[in-house]
Motif scaffolding. Structure first.
Motif, PDB file in Angstrom:
ATOM      1  N   GLY A 107      33.558  45.664  37.016  1.00 47.34           N
ATOM      2  CA  GLY A 107      33.668  46.041  35.606  1.00 47.34           C
ATOM      3  C   GLY A 107      34.144  44.898  34.744  1.00 47.34           C
ATOM      4  O   GLY A 107      33.602  44.640  33.657  1.00 47.34           O
ATOM      5  N   ARG A 108      35.171  44.194  35.225  1.00 48.30           N
ATOM      6  CA  ARG A 108      35.706  43.064  34.461  1.00 48.30           C
ATOM      7  C   ARG A 108      34.649  41.974  34.297  1.00 48.30           C
ATOM      8  O   ARG A 108      34.471  41.415  33.206  1.00 48.30           O
ATOM      9  N   SER A 109      33.921  41.672  35.368  1.00 48.93           N
ATOM     10  CA  SER A 109      32.897  40.630  35.311  1.00 48.93           C
ATOM     11  C   SER A 109      31.778  41.006  34.348  1.00 48.93           C
ATOM     12  O   SER A 109      31.272  40.152  33.609  1.00 48.93           O
ATOM     13  N   ALA A 110      31.394  42.283  34.342  1.00 51.51           N
ATOM     14  CA  ALA A 110      30.334  42.734  33.436  1.00 51.51           C
ATOM     15  C   ALA A 110      30.744  42.527  31.983  1.00 51.51           C
ATOM     16  O   ALA A 110      29.949  42.058  31.152  1.00 51.51           O
ATOM     17  N   ALA A 111      31.997  42.855  31.662  1.00 46.73           N
ATOM     18  CA  ALA A 111      32.487  42.673  30.290  1.00 46.73           C
ATOM     19  C   ALA A 111      32.568  41.197  29.939  1.00 46.73           C
ATOM     20  O   ALA A 111      32.161  40.783  28.846  1.00 46.73           O
ATOM     21  N   GLU A 112      33.091  40.390  30.859  1.00 50.24           N
ATOM     22  CA  GLU A 112      33.223  38.953  30.599  1.00 50.24           C
ATOM     23  C   GLU A 112      31.864  38.313  30.323  1.00 50.24           C
ATOM     24  O   GLU A 112      31.711  37.529  29.373  1.00 50.24           O
ATOM     25  N   LYS A 113      30.878  38.642  31.149  1.00 53.21           N
ATOM     26  CA  LYS A 113      29.550  38.043  31.000  1.00 53.21           C
ATOM     27  C   LYS A 113      28.865  38.520  29.725  1.00 53.21           C
ATOM     28  O   LYS A 113      28.202  37.734  29.026  1.00 53.21           O
ATOM     29  N   LEU A 114      29.018  39.805  29.389  1.00 51.27           N
ATOM     30  CA  LEU A 114      28.379  40.335  28.184  1.00 51.27           C
ATOM     31  C   LEU A 114      28.997  39.723  26.930  1.00 51.27           C
ATOM     32  O   LEU A 114      28.279  39.316  26.001  1.00 51.27           O
ATOM     33  N   ILE A 115      30.312  39.617  26.892  1.00 52.69           N
ATOM     34  CA  ILE A 115      30.990  39.031  25.733  1.00 52.69           C
ATOM     35  C   ILE A 115      30.638  37.550  25.595  1.00 52.69           C
ATOM     36  O   ILE A 115      30.460  37.043  24.484  1.00 52.69           O
ATOM     37  N   ALA A 116      30.500  36.862  26.727  1.00 54.38           N
ATOM     38  CA  ALA A 116      30.106  35.450  26.681  1.00 54.38           C
ATOM     39  C   ALA A 116      28.706  35.298  26.083  1.00 54.38           C
ATOM     40  O   ALA A 116      28.447  34.371  25.312  1.00 54.38           O
TER      41      ALA A 116
END
Length: 340
Positions: free
Chosen positions: A298-307
């Protein structure tokens, strides 16, 4: 409604200084920031998201597309945990979340149309029929998108290491002495294809040929279908000594079917699940399962999307693979110990 101008008048500074102070700019003295924040709080000031959207051309809102086949919604603990981690990371970065659907009041619209209607800055897609034309439309649209547990050539994907996960789970079962291992897997998807492929490959490496009747096609998160398929396995003349289930929740149906026939777990038949949800660890006996790392996913999905939203010109299509870990439990009998 209190405005920045109201605060600037009260503090005797410019509107620009108030804006910079509330946004924690480094070129404003700390004492000035503290005074402006104190006054803003006393005046009950809240920033207006619509005004910020006009200024930045962003809504700071992320769309979430989540529709599982069993229609279980957020009672689906695995995806609920992934999305909760996604939510925490999104909020930490100042983003809200909106669930995307085909229906808004009396209006019917595609997922892409709803995403545009809500003005989201990007969308995360999880647990859905990825070959749905509306999903493909969203994938091929202009919005930043990150997928969970499915890979498209043109989109970043966060995936659990299903190949390694099944291999490690089967290896554990094999080392407990089992050679007749059955598998009730979920509906067809890239996740299922990887897991089933790893199932056959791993057992083949151990020199085991799997009878066709040992592999059943079920539905993720569906105990009723799993119960029916478990009964079919139990009725085989040469039944398996261990059954792997598609997920921990579906496993409940298998457990009920086994108990209905007066069989004991693991003495008469062994079982193993997948996901590592909380329920699996409070069952008696405790379920042997593969725990997926939902927090990291979940954290990785948010990080990548925000990037992708922050810096679209630097977009790199990535495939982020997150490993899991086997939780041994007590649901797999040690046949080696029995044969001693």
């Amino acid at each position: 409604m209190v405005s920045l101008k109201d605060i600037s008048t009260r503090c005797g500074v410019s509107v620009a200084t108030v804006s910079k102070a509330l946004n924690n700019h480094k070129d404003i003295a700390e004492a000035t920031k503290e005074n402006i924040r104190r006054v803003a709080k006393e005046m009950d000031y809240f920033p207006n998201s619509s005004a910020r959207a006009l200024k930045t051309n962003r809504t700071y809102n992320l769309g979430v597309l989540f529709v599982d086949e069993a229609q279980s919604g957020l009672t689906h603990e695995y995806f609920a945990n992934v999305l909760d981690s996604f939510k925490q990371e999104a909020e930490r970065n100042g983003y809200d979340m909106t669930f995307i659907s085909k229906h808004t009041g009396s209006m019917n619209m595609s997922y892409y149309e709803h995403s545009k209607y809500r003005g989201v800055d990007g969308v995360v897609i999880a647990c859905i029929r990825f070959n749905d034309p509306q999903v493909v439309e969203l994938i091929n649209g202009e919005l930043p998108v990150v997928t969970i547990d499915h890979v498209f050539d043109n989109r970043t994907a966060i995936i659990s290491d299903n190949v390694k996960g099944i291999k490690e789970l089967i290896t554990y079962v094999y080392e407990m002495g089992h050679r007749k291992i059955a598998y009730i897997h979920g509906a067809n998807s890239s996740v299922t294809q990887n897991r089933v492929g790893s199932f056959y490959k791993t057992l083949g490496e151990f020199g085991i040929t799997v009878p066709d009747e040992y592999v059943k096609s079920g539905i993720y998160h569906d105990p009723d279908t799993t119960a029916i398929l478990t009964r079919e396995l139990l009725e085989l003349k040469d039944r398996p000594t261990c059954i792997l289930f598609s997920d921990d929740f579906s496993c409940l149906g298998g457990i009920n079917a086994i108990k209905e026939q007066g069989l004991r777990i693991p003495e008469d038949i062994s079982i193993a699940g997948y996901d590592g949800i909380t329920l699996s660890q409070v069952l008696v006996p405790k379920l042997t399962t593969l725990q997926q790392d939902t927090k990291t996913m979940g954290r990785s999905a948010a990080e990548k999307l925000i990037a992708l939203i922050d810096n679209p010109k630097a977009t790199i299509i990535e495939r982020v693979v997150i490993p899991g870990v086997v939780l041994p439990g007590q649901s797999v009998y040690n046949l080696k110990g029995r044969n001693k």
